[in-house]
Design a protein around this motif. Structure first.
Motif, mmCIF file in Angstrom:
data_model
loop_
_atom_site.group_PDB
_atom_site.id
_atom_site.type_symbol
_atom_site.label_atom_id
_atom_site.label_comp_id
_atom_site.label_asym_id
_atom_site.label_seq_id
_atom_site.Cartn_x
_atom_site.Cartn_y
_atom_site.Cartn_z
ATOM 1 N N VAL A 173 0.837 -1.205 0.000
ATOM 2 C CA VAL A 173 0.000 0.000 0.000
ATOM 3 C C VAL A 173 0.870 1.253 0.000
ATOM 4 O O VAL A 173 0.568 2.233 -0.689
ATOM 5 C CB VAL A 173 -0.954 -0.032 1.211
ATOM 6 N N ASP A 174 1.958 1.228 0.763
ATOM 7 C CA ASP A 174 2.857 2.389 0.802
ATOM 8 C C ASP A 174 3.476 2.655 -0.561
ATOM 9 O O ASP A 174 3.661 3.821 -0.956
ATOM 10 C CB ASP A 174 3.955 2.172 1.845
ATOM 11 N N GLN A 175 3.802 1.591 -1.290
ATOM 12 C CA GLN A 175 4.367 1.797 -2.623
ATOM 13 C C GLN A 175 3.345 2.369 -3.585
ATOM 14 O O GLN A 175 3.694 3.146 -4.478
ATOM 15 C CB GLN A 175 4.946 0.480 -3.140
ATOM 16 N N VAL A 176 2.088 1.989 -3.428
ATOM 17 C CA VAL A 176 1.041 2.617 -4.237
ATOM 18 C C VAL A 176 0.984 4.113 -3.942
ATOM 19 O O VAL A 176 0.925 4.937 -4.872
ATOM 20 C CB VAL A 176 -0.331 1.962 -3.959
ATOM 21 N N THR A 203 -6.285 -0.227 -3.445
ATOM 22 C CA THR A 203 -5.674 1.015 -2.947
ATOM 23 C C THR A 203 -5.468 2.003 -4.085
ATOM 24 O O THR A 203 -5.722 3.205 -3.937
ATOM 25 C CB THR A 203 -4.333 0.710 -2.264
ATOM 26 N N LEU A 204 -5.022 1.488 -5.226
ATOM 27 C CA LEU A 204 -4.777 2.363 -6.375
ATOM 28 C C LEU A 204 -6.072 2.954 -6.915
ATOM 29 O O LEU A 204 -6.171 4.178 -7.113
ATOM 30 C CB LEU A 204 -4.064 1.562 -7.471
ATOM 31 N N THR A 205 -7.071 2.123 -7.146
ATOM 32 C CA THR A 205 -8.304 2.636 -7.759
ATOM 33 C C THR A 205 -9.098 3.519 -6.806
ATOM 34 O O THR A 205 -9.878 4.361 -7.251
ATOM 35 C CB THR A 205 -9.193 1.477 -8.242
ATOM 36 N N GLY A 206 -8.898 3.344 -5.495
ATOM 37 C CA GLY A 206 -9.603 4.176 -4.528
ATOM 38 C C GLY A 206 -8.842 5.405 -4.102
ATOM 39 O O GLY A 206 -9.351 6.226 -3.324
ATOM 40 N N HIS A 207 -7.617 5.581 -4.602
ATOM 41 C CA HIS A 207 -6.762 6.690 -4.163
ATOM 42 C C HIS A 207 -7.369 8.032 -4.576
ATOM 43 O O HIS A 207 -7.748 8.226 -5.730
ATOM 44 C CB HIS A 207 -5.376 6.540 -4.776
ATOM 45 N N ARG A 208 -7.425 8.954 -3.651
ATOM 46 C CA ARG A 208 -8.089 10.238 -3.929
ATOM 47 C C ARG A 208 -7.329 11.082 -4.942
ATOM 48 O O ARG A 208 -7.914 11.968 -5.582
ATOM 49 C CB ARG A 208 -8.290 11.023 -2.629
ATOM 50 N N ASP A 209 -6.035 10.840 -5.113
ATOM 51 C CA ASP A 209 -5.269 11.635 -6.080
ATOM 52 C C ASP A 209 -5.285 11.036 -7.484
ATOM 53 O O ASP A 209 -4.729 11.620 -8.411
ATOM 54 C CB ASP A 209 -3.821 11.795 -5.607
ATOM 55 N N VAL A 210 -5.884 9.875 -7.641
ATOM 56 C CA VAL A 210 -6.105 9.304 -8.975
ATOM 57 C C VAL A 210 -7.389 9.892 -9.529
ATOM 58 O O VAL A 210 -8.452 9.771 -8.921
ATOM 59 C CB VAL A 210 -6.188 7.766 -8.921
ATOM 60 N N ARG A 211 -7.302 10.538 -10.666
ATOM 61 C CA ARG A 211 -8.462 11.256 -11.221
ATOM 62 C C ARG A 211 -9.287 10.422 -12.192
ATOM 63 O O ARG A 211 -10.436 10.759 -12.473
ATOM 64 C CB ARG A 211 -7.997 12.539 -11.923
ATOM 65 N N LYS A 212 -8.685 9.347 -12.714
ATOM 66 C CA LYS A 212 -9.452 8.476 -13.603
ATOM 67 C C LYS A 212 -8.847 7.079 -13.523
ATOM 68 O O LYS A 212 -7.637 6.913 -13.353
ATOM 69 C CB LYS A 212 -9.435 8.971 -15.050
ATOM 70 N N VAL A 213 -9.719 6.071 -13.654
ATOM 71 C CA VAL A 213 -9.296 4.669 -13.672
ATOM 72 C C VAL A 213 -9.691 4.070 -15.018
ATOM 73 O O VAL A 213 -10.856 4.156 -15.419
ATOM 74 C CB VAL A 213 -9.951 3.859 -12.537
#
Length: 496
Positions: free
Chosen positions: A49-52, A220-230
């Motif tokens: 998770v930390d690496q994500v 973790t990646l798809t739910g990350h708030r700084d990811v704007r699109k999946v």
């Protein structure tokens, strides 16, 4: 990055790539050859998770400068990525055939498409991204409409056609000015990670980041708030999970999901040619293709002859190791897929259907060491059979007889999927009428593989539960752009 592509392929251990650096880890994902289960093809780091978080932070840090990079420079760098893929195509073809199970000839063709995706993504891009000004009646006032990148895009690719699906996501996302975090499937991560490493070595640090891992890393990646699109290609259940996560931050989603593609053979079709091309589509990659023919509808008056030709052609399929030139079909990719296919075949046989298990084994003595299965036909399938209603994603193909075109179209549309379809007829006009009534994102006439023009021009995507959005073609880049409009007005003139 410390190692070359050739080194990575030879050693077949790949670290994460974060902010332009190799990032090791204590846990590893072991990748085995699906045709030789005792053979370890390589390992990748099992991410944390930390690496994500680190990968997303690196992408955020690089996004503004990359978006501000001149379009021509972005295009030139991406063309270099395509050239580098070409330079290592033979090594990559061997590596991916070993981890994926598709025969090497198919992987070679996939690599050509992947390299071209990077080289061709810039066609017409400068005009698409140029601001469009719309003048007002009032002097000095106008409206400017621009298309701008989202920022950070998460790209998640499956194992079945990993190289082309990676290229079709990350090439347009990067060309549009986004930075990315790429997550390969744990079932075939080596080739995808290598493509990511090539791109990361050519583009500025942080623009391309690669993190491997299972469900926790993906979530973790798809739910990350700084990811704007999946952008995700895979199964519907995972897509629904991503969509629920996306709701928390209202991020955009692009899904390319499953299909249950019908092939409607009309009564004036060339049966010999139709059979040849249908088999080429249906059993490519052992049937593990989202837009392969999954069910055939044939006129009852022509069914006996069609079945005879189909049995004859499928019986010529040779199943064996992906690197053996005698193999026309390799193993399925993993144990879960093998179990699903066997269970479906057994339940269809238990129904009393006319099931023909065909083809031949290239090396029977090694059969139990791989996830091998012979191709099968269900010659008297009915519309409500599980083999017809569910996407089998394997080398089993049902044939359903119909009495009239209305019935064929109704049965073809009676599904929750709507990805691709095909219509087979000597009359283009007649085929176009039928095609216009099929509920699918794409229809091919007299084939179920795209022509060269189709590959370049067709927006790839589906209706209903086959996806949201489009990729490939000049339209695919729009998935990675959003509008920014400026309405320029002026203050009223005042005296002195």
């Amino acid at each position: 990055m410390g190692s070359t592509v050739s080194d990575a392929i030879r050693v077949t251990h790949l670290d994460q790539v974060i902010d332009g650096r190799d990032v090791p880890g204590e846990r590893l994902i072991e990748v085995r050859n699906p045709g030789r289960r005792d053979e370890i093809v390589g390992t990748v780091v099992d991410g944390t998770v930390d690496q994500v978080d680190d990968a997303v932070a690196a992408a955020v840090g690089a996004s503004a400068a990359w978006a501000a990079t001149a379009v021509a420079e972005r295009i030139a760098l991406l063309a270099r990525v395509g050239d580098e893929i070409d330079a290592h195509a033979e090594e990559l073809a061997t590596l991916v055939a070993r981890e994926n199970g598709s025969v090497r000839a198919i992987i070679r063709r996939e690599l050509i498409g992947a390299a071209n995706a990077f080289r061709e993504v810039g066609e017409g891009l400068a005009d698409k991204l140029a601001p469009q000004d719309h003048p007002s009646d009032a002097p000095g006032q106008f409206v400017r409409i621009q298309k701008v990148p989202y920022g950070v895009v998460a790209c998640i690719v499956p194992w079945n056609a990993p190289l082309i699906l990676t290229a079709n996501k990350i090439a347009p996302a990067l060309a549009a000015g986004n930075s990315i975090v790429l997550k390969p499937s744990p079932f075939a991560p080596l080739g995808v990670t290598t493509i990511g490493r090539i791109a990361a070595s050519i583009l500025p640090p942080g623009v391309v980041n690669v993190v491997n891992g299972g469900g926790e890393v993906g979530s973790t990646l798809t739910g990350h708030r700084d990811v704007r699109k999946v952008s995700f290609t895979g199964g519907g259940e995972t897509a629904r999970h991503i969509m629920r996560q996306a709701a928390d931050s209202l991020k955009g989603v692009h899904f390319e999901l499953g299909g249950n593609d019908p092939a409607i053979v009309l009564d004036d079709a060339d049966l010999q040619v139709s059979v040849e091309r249908i088999v080429e589509s249906a059993f490519r990659r052992a049937g593990q293709v989202c837009f392969a023919v999954k069910r055939i509808y044939v006129p009852r008056t022509h069914a006996e002859e069609f079945r005879r030709l189909l049995v004859e052609r499928v019986n010529g399929i040779t199943v064996g190791d992906a690197l053996d030139e005698r193999s026309s079909m390799g193993p399925v990719n993993n144990e879960g897929q093998l179990t699903k296919i066997r269970d479906l075949l057994e339940s269809t046989i238990a129904q009393g259907r006319d099931v023909r298990v065909l083809g031949s084994k290239v090396n029977p003595e090694t059969w139990e060491n791989g996830y091998f299965v012979l191709p099968a036909l269900v010659l008297d399938a009915q519309a409500d059979d599980e083999i017809v209603r569910e996407e089998q994603f394997g080398p089993i193909l049902p044939v359903i007889a119909y009495d009239n075109e209305e019935e064929a179209i109704a049965m073809a549309n009676d599904t929750e999927y709507g990805l691709c379809s095909s219509v087979w007829s000597r009359s283009t006009d007649r085929a176009l009428v039928v095609a216009s009534r099929i509920e699918a994102g794409m229809t091919i006439i007299n084939n179920h593989l795209f022509s060269h023009t189709g590959v370049r021009q067709i927006p790839f995507g589906g209706w209903k539960q086959s996806g949201i959005g489009w990729e490939g073609s000049p339209h695919g880049i729009d998935e990675y752009l959003q509008f920014h409009s400026v309405d320029v007005q002026s203050f009223p003139e005042t005296d002195g």
